[in-house]
Design a protein around this motif. Structure first.
Motif, PDB file in Angstrom:
ATOM      1  N   SER A 146     160.887  35.117  19.790  1.00 56.29           N
ATOM      2  CA  SER A 146     160.836  36.087  18.064  1.00 56.29           C
ATOM      3  C   SER A 146     160.019  36.785  17.992  1.00 56.29           C
ATOM      4  N   ILE A 147     160.234  37.743  17.127  1.00 60.14           N
ATOM      5  CA  ILE A 147     159.252  38.803  16.331  1.00 60.14           C
ATOM      6  C   ILE A 147     159.164  38.920  15.399  1.00 60.14           C
ATOM      7  N   GLN A 148     158.322  38.411  14.678  1.00 59.93           N
ATOM      8  CA  GLN A 148     157.734  37.899  13.155  1.00 59.93           C
ATOM      9  C   GLN A 148     156.479  38.927  12.306  1.00 59.93           C
ATOM     10  N   GLN A 149     157.000  39.346  11.399  1.00 62.41           N
ATOM     11  CA  GLN A 149     155.784  39.757  10.537  1.00 62.41           C
ATOM     12  C   GLN A 149     155.314  41.702  10.996  1.00 62.41           C
ATOM     13  N   VAL A 150     156.652  41.784  10.885  1.00 60.22           N
ATOM     14  CA  VAL A 150     156.571  43.763  11.332  1.00 60.22           C
ATOM     15  C   VAL A 150     156.750  44.129  10.434  1.00 60.22           C
ATOM     16  N   SER A 151     156.468  45.369  10.266  1.00 61.64           N
ATOM     17  CA  SER A 151     156.218  45.827   8.578  1.00 61.64           C
ATOM     18  C   SER A 151     156.990  47.561   9.305  1.00 61.64           C
ATOM     19  N   PHE A 152     157.557  47.983   8.665  1.00 63.41           N
ATOM     20  CA  PHE A 152     157.078  49.339   9.161  1.00 63.41           C
ATOM     21  C   PHE A 152     157.504  50.065   7.369  1.00 63.41           C
ATOM     22  N   ASP A 153     156.147  51.606   7.890  1.00 62.16           N
ATOM     23  CA  ASP A 153     156.731  52.187   6.066  1.00 62.16           C
ATOM     24  C   ASP A 153     155.941  53.822   6.715  1.00 62.16           C
ATOM     25  N   ARG A 154     157.382  54.456   6.262  1.00 65.46           N
ATOM     26  CA  ARG A 154     156.911  55.647   6.652  1.00 65.46           C
ATOM     27  C   ARG A 154     156.798  56.185   7.521  1.00 65.46           C
ATOM     28  N   VAL A 155     158.125  55.854   8.343  1.00 66.15           N
ATOM     29  CA  VAL A 155     158.840  55.945   9.678  1.00 66.15           C
ATOM     30  C   VAL A 155     159.637  56.595   9.864  1.00 66.15           C
ATOM     31  N   GLY A 156     160.046  57.749  10.446  1.00 66.29           N
ATOM     32  CA  GLY A 156     160.987  58.975  10.574  1.00 66.29           C
ATOM     33  C   GLY A 156     161.928  59.399  12.213  1.00 66.29           C
ATOM     34  N   ILE A 157     162.800  58.365  12.214  1.00 67.99           N
ATOM     35  CA  ILE A 157     163.505  58.571  13.076  1.00 67.99           C
ATOM     36  C   ILE A 157     164.376  59.446  13.486  1.00 67.99           C
ATOM     37  N   THR A 158     164.140  60.566  14.588  1.00 67.42           N
ATOM     38  CA  THR A 158     165.297  61.694  14.188  1.00 67.42           C
ATOM     39  C   THR A 158     165.399  61.428  15.508  1.00 67.42           C
ATOM     40  N   GLY A 159     167.137  61.832  16.058  1.00 70.95           N
ATOM     41  CA  GLY A 159     167.702  62.062  17.053  1.00 70.95           C
ATOM     42  C   GLY A 159     167.570  61.408  18.206  1.00 70.95           C
TER      43      GLY A 159
END
Length: 143
Positions: free
Chosen positions: A84-97
């Protein structure tokens, strides 16, 4: 980071070598351009950012912020494997193309997303085939 060619993500966060995570791991202020590649020995398609829970679960906090992913070969972000993968936070992530998915998740666990955008994915914005919990906060678009 730009132009990974073979058997590599742009950035990997992994328990592959048998050491469990403790404390907070932060991935911040990076740009990944045309990263992620094929690992021919497994075979597998690796994301530009790869969080890989192989030998141990990843249950210590991982903070991913201020990250730009452009034109990844396969997934923009790949969360995968047997633990398992727990406690991940993504903030201000841009994924393009992304070549395949903006977010490709083959894991159990939970992550928080804030101000994360996905656009122009080759296959789809999101693949979540194991019921991973996405806690969506303000500012997300495209997935």
């Amino acid at each position: 980071m730009a132009d990974t060619v073979n058997a590599a993500a742009g950035i990997a966060v992994s328990t592959r070598f048998g050491v469990p995570f403790t404390g907070t791991t932060t991935v911040a202020r990076n740009t990944l351009t045309r990263t992620g590649s094929r690992e021919p020995n497994w075979p597998a398609e690796l994301g530009a950012l790869w969080v890989y829970a192989d030998v141990h679960p990843i249950d210590a906090p991982i903070v991913i912020r201020d990250l730009t992913i452009q034109d990844s070969t396969y997934a923009g972000v790949l969360l995968s494997w047997q633990k398992s993968i727990q406690q991940v936070s993504f903030d201000r992530v841009g994924i393009t193309g992304s070549g395949t998915y903006g977010l490709e998740i083959h894991a159990t666990g939970r992550a928080t997303f804030a101000s994360t955008t996905v656009s122009g994915s080759g296959t789809a914005p999101l693949l979540n085939d194991m019921g991973y919990t996405l806690d969506r906060q303000n500012g997300n678009t495209g997935f």
